[in-house]
Design an enzyme around this catalytic site. Structure first.
Site: not given
Lengths: 400, 268
Positions: B50, B61
């Site tokens: 990924e 994030d």
């Protein structure tokens, strides 16, 4: 009717571009707000708070000595600066805090740029006995240290955000991250008409009282609708609150003034609609300042409250429809207008608001002495004394 | 439609194990080092890659990935560099490469053009953390046209109706967010993860990857007991930041349960 738009889309703008984790909370909020909207009990409670706490309805002040510098147009100010906490922000904050309480949330989080929305949120949290955390870019905590102190005095925790550009956009990112982790007990009290649905629509609804009161007040004072209604635009909450009641009055021109910073031909501005293009930021599709790759650009404005590279989706829609116009005003033009209103009328406006005043100085000359211009005086300038003091050299020495 | 990601997950199952999905951002600390790190990640046990595209406003994030992608942008990462990097990586390793990206860069590049160029670079598809199926019609059309996977997220807070819709439009796998929160290592994988995967199974999901908060071999093993894939990000990014490519090789070997590290000599 343009006034009937309720999202999630305003034309091609708006929507929900957020992590799946937030969708349940947004759905819960949408349902709760839609129920509140038609609940007479909720509306009565909010109106009572506005009457006994906010200080509504806010008055209209005519400013002929200022208007003498604006082609002698008739200039009327809607005095949102006289609201409790010093700006229009309280309208939205009380509304959302009531909704949050209804759905059982005990913790409010908010982002803030200039600190006005943070102070308003901390105020509502104190009033309702809720926990409050405010995210503020580290750069802004320095620029607006007095508002940091106000929030802390009100019992809120202020968390400086040290990632990204350390300003309002990063404070929103950090508030979204907090919300993703704490949606069970937390309401994200977003301070402007941006973000994912239902925020642009709900925040607009809580501010539309500005335009509704003004429309009646101006009709009573002058016997007619104003020729133009103007406001400053950062995220766009005070402007949409003012414009909304006039959207379906085609004779009324609607003009939003964006922060041109050091000039729209420099990289240092926050003129999102004037210079940006559509993209996705903070959960909605709207005009935004971005580079070729879609990375958000840092904005600049002398006013922290307009220093934001995005704008609410309803403004993007009104711009593309041609129903509202958006024009840039530089830092210097805004500061000039701030001083002019202070000296001609004894009213010190927020620097954000001064952008609309600067715009009206030019607009008055365009429209002429028979015209009536209604300005949303969205906030007072007390918080800006540090900036104004430096700009005009007020602390020591003689003003230039 | 044939999904290389699904084929990989099925092949791992046939071998009696689950798949390790390893995340790294492109361009951190530089394009070249991120390519070497991605290759080392696969050589040492990642079954699927990924690769994150650095973005200015990464709301899903945590701090480790935020700081890495900020550095990548500060070092001059450009979107157009991504396709060349994916090409180089897919030329060197056979593991399928999914690109993880926030939505605005794709919109600005052009959804159709992005899909075409990703396919040409050998990419397998996209993971889209801030694009929900409700807003994804353009991407669904483009990914169908170019035979790309599309991995949408499912959260513990998602309703059954939404889970069913997410499964219906996803291809490759459904990304089950283990906990209500953002990326970053956590001491325990939430029991919410197991519950969510059970709900996805009941709704018909055949391929599920669990991510967010997984950083140790023990957590990988725990997750792979009930899911096809375990996704590790921040821990690998930390290893890259602390010890460079050899750090990535070591942690990948550890996460995949291998006793020996492969190909490190080249990087030291």
């Amino acid at each position: 009717m343009l006034r009937d738009e309720q999202g999630p889309y305003f034309g091609e703008f708006g929507g929900r571009f957020v992590p799946e984790s937030l969708i349940a909370a947004l759905d819960e909020l949408s349902l709760a707000y839609d129920a509140c909207k038609i609940d007479p009990g909720f509306q009565a409670e909010l109106m009572d708070l506005h009457r006994t706490y906010t200080g509504r309805p806010s008055i209209i002040t005519e400013v002929p000595r200022f208007a003498a510098h604006a082609g002698n147009a008739r200039i009327l100010l809607k005095r949102e600066d006289l609201n409790h906490t010093g700006s229009h922000k309280i309208n939205n904050v009380l509304g959302q805090a009531l909704v949050a309480r209804r759905i059982g949330k005990t913790r409010l989080i908010a982002e803030t740029g200039a600190g006005q929305h943070g102070v308003a949120t901390a105020t509502a949290a104190a009033l309702f006995g809720m926990e409050c955390v405010v995210y503020m870019g580290e750069v802004d905590t320095v620029r607006q240290a007095l508002n940091v102190a106000r929030m802390r005095l009100l019992g809120a925790e202020v968390i400086p955000v040290t990632t990204g550009s350390r300003t309002l956009k990063d404070a929103i990112n950090e508030a979204l991250r907090d919300w993703v982790a704490n949606v069970d007990n937390t309401h994200y009290l977003l301070g402007t008409v941006a973000g994912p649905h239902p925020f642009p629509y709900m925040v607009r609804d809580f501010h539309k009282i500005i335009g509704e009161e003004s429309r009646e007040q101006v009709l009573e004072m002058t016997g007619a609708l104003p020729d133009a209604v103007v406001a400053c635009v950062g995220g766009g909450s005070n402007a949409i609150g003012m414009f909304h009641a006039f959207l379906d009055d085609p004779s009324v021109r609607l003009i939003g003034y964006e922060a041109a910073g050091r000039g729209v031909d420099t990289p240092e501005h926050a003129a999102t609609i004037t210079k940006g293009r559509p993209g996705v930021l903070h959960g909605a599709r709207s005009y935004m300042l971005q580079d070729e790759d879609g990375q958000t650009l840092e904005s600049h404005s002398i006013s922290a409250g307009l220093d934001y590279p995005g704008v609410g989706p309803e403004h993007s829609w009104l711009n593309d429809l041609g129903r509202a116009e958006y024009r840039p005003v530089t830092d210097d033009e805004a500061m000039h207008a701030m001083r002019l209103l202070s000296r001609t009328e004894g009213i010190i406006p927020a620097i954000e608001t001064a952008h609309a005043l600067a715009g009206a100085l030019e607009l008055g000359k365009e429209l002429g002495p028979e015209s009536v211009i209604l300005i949303n005086l969205s906030g007072r300038g007390d918080k800006d004394m540090e900036t104004a003091g430096k700009y005009f050299d007020l602390f020591d020495g003689v003003e230039s | 439609m044939s999904s290389r990601v699904e084929a990989t997950l099925d092949a791992c199952r046939t071998e009696g194990r689950g798949a390790l999905v390893g995340y790294l951002p492109l361009g951190f600390p530089s394009i070249d080092e991120s390519i070497e790190a991605a290759v080392a990640l696969v050589e040492n046990g990642a079954d699927i890659l990924e690769l994150g595209l650095p973005y200015s406003d990464p709301v899903m994030d945590g701090l480790v990935i935020q700081q890495a992608t900020e550095k990548a942008l500060a070092n001059g990462f450009r979107l157009r560099d991504a396709f060349g990097a994916v090409k180089e990586i897919t030329d060197r390793v056979s593991a399928p490469v999914l690109v993880m990206t926030y939505w605005n860069p794709v919109v600005q590049y052009g959804v159709e053009k992005f899909a075409r160029d990703l396919k040409q670079a050998g990419g397998a598809g996209l993971i889209t953390p801030d694009l929900i199926p409700d807003e994804a019609q353009q991407w669904i059309d483009a990914s169908d046209k170019h035979d790309l996977d599309r991995v949408f997220l499912a959260a513990p807070s998602s309703t059954d109706t939404r889970l069913a819709e997410t499964i219906r439009v996803s291809r490759g796998f459904v990304y089950a967010v283990s906990t209500m929160g953002i990326t970053g290592a956590r001491a325990d994988v939430d029991t919410a993860a197991h519950n969510l995967v059970s709900r996805l199974r009941n709704a018909g999901a055949k391929h599920v990857g669990v991510g967010v908060g997984i950083s140790t071999r023990e957590q990988v093993v725990e997750v792979l007991d009930y899911a096809e894939g375990a996704i590790v990000g921040s821990a690998i990014v930390s290893a890259l930041g602390d010890s460079g490519v050899s750090g990535v090789a070591s942690i990948a070997a550890r996460l995949s349960g291998r006793s020996e590290v492969q190909g490190v000599a080249r990087h030291t």
